[in-house]
Scaffold this active site. Sequence first.
Site, short mmCIF file in Angstrom:
data_model
loop_
_atom_site.label_atom_id
_atom_site.label_comp_id
_atom_site.label_asym_id
_atom_site.label_seq_id
_atom_site.Cartn_x
_atom_site.Cartn_y
_atom_site.Cartn_z
N GLY A 51 -0.79 0.16 1.36
CA GLY A 51 -1.19 1.08 1.97
C GLY A 51 -2.71 0.99 2.51
O GLY A 51 -3.34 0.57 1.67
N ASP A 243 -2.32 1.17 10.20
CA ASP A 243 -2.73 0.17 9.62
C ASP A 243 -4.02 -0.28 10.23
O ASP A 243 -5.10 -1.05 9.73
CB ASP A 243 -1.78 -1.06 9.28
CG ASP A 243 -0.95 -0.71 8.02
OD1 ASP A 243 0.12 -0.12 8.05
OD2 ASP A 243 -1.35 -0.96 7.08
O1 MRU Z 1 3.07 -2.81 3.65
P1 MRU Z 1 2.33 -1.68 3.35
O2 MRU Z 1 3.22 -0.45 2.41
O3 MRU Z 1 0.78 -1.74 2.82
O4 MRU Z 1 2.37 -0.58 4.70
C1 MRU Z 1 1.91 0.76 4.79
C2 MRU Z 1 2.01 1.39 5.98
O5 MRU Z 1 2.44 0.64 6.96
C3 MRU Z 1 1.23 2.61 6.00
O6 MRU Z 1 1.94 3.53 7.24
C4 MRU Z 1 -0.23 2.51 6.47
O7 MRU Z 1 -0.86 1.59 5.74
C5 MRU Z 1 -0.91 3.51 6.41
S1 MRU Z 1 -1.18 4.30 4.86
C6 MRU Z 1 -2.01 5.69 5.16
#
Ligand code: MRU
Length: 370
Positions: A51, A243
């Site tokens: 995240g 992200d």
């Molecule tokens: O691969 P991840 O689990 O790190 O991806 C996370 C996401 O895509 C979330 O939607 C994004 O980081 C926003 S978290 C507030």
Amino acid sequence: MRHVQVVQPIAWTEAGVVMLDQRRLPTEVVHHTYTDYREVARAIADMVIRGAPAIGVAAAMGVALGVRHTRARTVEELRTEYDVIHRTLAATRPTAVDLFWALDRMKRRLETLLVESAPLERIQQELIREAQQIHAEKRAIDEAIGRLGAALLPHEGQVMTQCNAGALATGGIGTALGIIRMAVAEGRRLHVLVPETRPYLQGARLTAWELQQDGIPLTLITDNMVGHMLRTGQVHAVVTGADRVAANGDTANKIGTYSMAVLAREHGVPFYVAAPLSTLDWTIPSGEHIPIEQRRPEEVTHLAGVRIAPDVPVANPAFDVTPARLITAIVTERGIARPPYEDSLRQLAATAPAAAAPAPACAPQARQVQ
Ligand code: MRU
């Protein structure tokens, strides 16, 4: 307003950086304590923590850990070691810009201290403080995004999200889930549709778990049910995290977000993105420039360690880019941006930030939000 509990994915403690192992959820709640920055880097790369905002916090704490345990005896030695620490943490995941934002901020703090000729012990204390401050700010930002975004959601209805943009992903109440949490706390009667989010299943494993802990009603669906739910009028709003947001509002988020946005537009359903300003990358004009992480084929060919596909070529991009034109609004901690985002995001970024939150000594337990 009722109280909600949120889980904490990360905490700075005297013993080291404590992380909740998100790979083991929802079946096991396991914490690890890291005392070496290289372990923190591995934990980010291996998805112990994930995240965008949470990996930023983890990277900042990783730097603080590295400097706390430095073997450097002179400022010059510290500089050399610091570069290695910074590079190791920066090499963990490429898409979420929060990681680089947090590392840059830690580096700026170090540089100020070096200009002040601060002794090593003070540098160590101040960098620990800065990492804790980043964590505290993330919590305040989530609450601001939650309060602003809650007003966008219906008083009653079904809201769809993607992946996990909750407490586990931020260290606060979450961005997309923060909006949902605040809306529910305000008395809105919401039901959340949670796509499982293949291949890593952050929706099924993490978002479903978080909402269940909160007592927020939800229905878990597989990713290929998204279109059906939107076409049959079962979704009144979509709210996702981000992200990396380019200067024009194009937004990278978990793979599957783009298809959800196209389908939401087709069916006239508002599509909201919750994004702290630290997620904005002003250096890139559009989403074409966002690096997309490619992950291991085993995440696609295997489920819970069991092979489900033959040994064939696999594509596994972890993120996709949603063009700004499909986004109804971007909720930041300083206000809600509407198209055209080139202007609205810059205006919000130029407004004065709210008073900085203090950095509390934090323990890895659930927190209360009102
Ligand atoms: O691969 P991840 O689990 O790190 O991806 C996370 C996401 O895509 C979330 O939607 C994004 O980081 C926003 S978290 C507030």
